[in-house]
Design a protein around this motif. Structure first.
Motif, PDB file in Angstrom:
ATOM      1  N   VAL A 164      41.162   8.532  30.258  1.00 32.85           N
ATOM      2  CA  VAL A 164      42.013   9.644  30.679  1.00 32.85           C
ATOM      3  C   VAL A 164      43.433   9.099  30.790  1.00 32.85           C
ATOM      4  O   VAL A 164      43.708   8.255  31.655  1.00 32.85           O
ATOM      5  N   HIS A 196      36.241   7.535  38.635  1.00 31.21           N
ATOM      6  CA  HIS A 196      37.480   7.320  37.893  1.00 31.21           C
ATOM      7  C   HIS A 196      38.188   6.077  38.423  1.00 31.21           C
ATOM      8  O   HIS A 196      38.294   5.875  39.638  1.00 31.21           O
ATOM      9  N   TYR A 215      41.135  16.108  34.581  1.00 30.28           N
ATOM     10  CA  TYR A 215      39.875  15.494  35.009  1.00 30.28           C
ATOM     11  C   TYR A 215      38.705  16.456  34.807  1.00 30.28           C
ATOM     12  O   TYR A 215      37.595  16.030  34.473  1.00 30.28           O
ATOM     13  N   ASP A 226      46.015   9.191  39.509  1.00 28.00           N
ATOM     14  CA  ASP A 226      44.606   8.865  39.277  1.00 28.00           C
ATOM     15  C   ASP A 226      43.711   9.211  40.468  1.00 28.00           C
ATOM     16  O   ASP A 226      42.845  10.079  40.368  1.00 28.00           O
ATOM     17  N   ALA A 277      41.616  13.011  40.978  1.00 25.69           N
ATOM     18  CA  ALA A 277      40.187  12.834  40.694  1.00 25.69           C
ATOM     19  C   ALA A 277      39.354  13.174  41.927  1.00 25.69           C
ATOM     20  O   ALA A 277      38.342  13.889  41.844  1.00 25.69           O
ATOM     21  N   ASP A 317      41.761   5.005  33.360  1.00 25.32           N
ATOM     22  CA  ASP A 317      43.147   5.127  32.927  1.00 25.32           C
ATOM     23  C   ASP A 317      43.406   4.029  31.883  1.00 25.32           C
ATOM     24  O   ASP A 317      42.672   3.045  31.817  1.00 25.32           O
ATOM     25  N   THR A 363      35.289   7.079  34.074  1.00 26.02           N
ATOM     26  CA  THR A 363      36.514   7.342  33.321  1.00 26.02           C
ATOM     27  C   THR A 363      37.566   6.327  33.758  1.00 26.02           C
ATOM     28  O   THR A 363      37.605   5.907  34.914  1.00 26.02           O
ATOM     29  N   LYS A 394      48.176  14.174  33.774  1.00 21.03           N
ATOM     30  CA  LYS A 394      48.033  13.761  35.163  1.00 21.03           C
ATOM     31  C   LYS A 394      49.381  13.916  35.873  1.00 21.03           C
ATOM     32  O   LYS A 394      50.410  13.670  35.258  1.00 21.03           O
TER      33      LYS A 394
END
Length: 254
Positions: free
Chosen positions: A138, A196, A179, A204, A208, A15, A13, A173
């Motif tokens: 995400v 991630h 997540y 982040d 995660a 950002d 995943t 987030k």
């Protein structure tokens, strides 16, 4: 016996803003252009930028996830934010004038115009998919990222399999639930099978990791905080080329 992380991964995943794409220029540039387009003098760049930061913070606290829970239409959320951005630093326009300025700003930020895609973003996402990995995005972003902006930038479903956007989901987030939702979208896979990648320790890496995912950070802009991230135990790399090289080197073990 430790094995390479890449061999155990089923999903990556990523950002979006700051990791895959970036803003072009300064926010004040676009506010200035909108004012000049209707014949008004250009507002002071720095003042408008400071006003925006204050207004955005206020709106995010009062109406998180771009007004999702308050059932506030996206355009109303942004209209309030943009108006407050001007008002907080001394610019007040009559309703008709403000409407003209706002429409231009809203239209601009709903297009590809203010954004650029980092050169390594598409190659990295395509590499991950060729490796058989599920690729998810995400992001604390509104619906236009998914529907308009990313496709206009060429980051479409050829590059990613699913997206979790705060303005659509009502979770943002650093809430770890965003997540967990990503794990569901990936097919209810285990967190230890996901990596991630983002650009924020708070938004982040930490959330995660808190649910058992692997995580690392990309520091494209040589931020001062990066040293603290490394000291806190995070892997921090300059770009996605370095991420790919590290994963392919099998130096990351689990």
């Amino acid at each position: 016996m430790a094995v390479s992380l890449l061999s155990k991964l089923r999903c990556i995943t990523v950002d979006v803003t700051g990791t895959l794409i970036a803003y072009k220029g300064e926010l004040g540039d676009y506010y200035c252009m909108a004012a000049k387009a209707i014949g008004l003098p250009c507002p002071d760049y720095k003042r408008v930028h400071e006003g925006f930061k204050l207004a955005y913070t206020d709106m995010a606290q009062k109406y998180p996830c771009f007004g999702f829970h308050a059932k506030m239409p996206n355009i109303v959320w942004w209209k309030t934010c943009v108006r407050d951005s001007f008002v907080k630093v001394g610019y007040e326009y009559d309703e008709e004038t403000f409407e003209k300025i706002f429409r231009r700003i809203y239209s601009t930020f709903g297009s590809a115009a203010p954004y650029s895609v980092f050169e390594d973003s598409r190659p990295f996402l395509r590499w991950a998919r060729k490796k058989g990995l599920i690729v998810g995005l995400v992001s604390n972003a509104e619906y236009r990222y998914r529907e308009v902006i990313l496709p206009a930038l060429g980051l479409n479903k050829a590059e990613w399999d699913f997206g979790v956007f705060s303005g659509i989901e009502g979770i943002e987030k650093p809430d770890p639930r965003i997540y967990k939702l990503a794990l569901e979208r990936a097919g209810n896979i285990a967190p230890e099978e996901v990596l991630h990648i983002g650009d924020s320790m708070r938004k982040d890496y930490a959330p995660a990791k808190s649910i058992g995912m692997h995580a690392l950070l990309v520091d494209r802009f040589k931020t001062e905080a990066a040293k603290d991230w490394t000291e806190a135990g995070a892997i921090v790399l300059p770009d996605l080329v370095a991420v790919q090289q590290l994963l392919e080197s099998d130096k990351l073990k689990c």
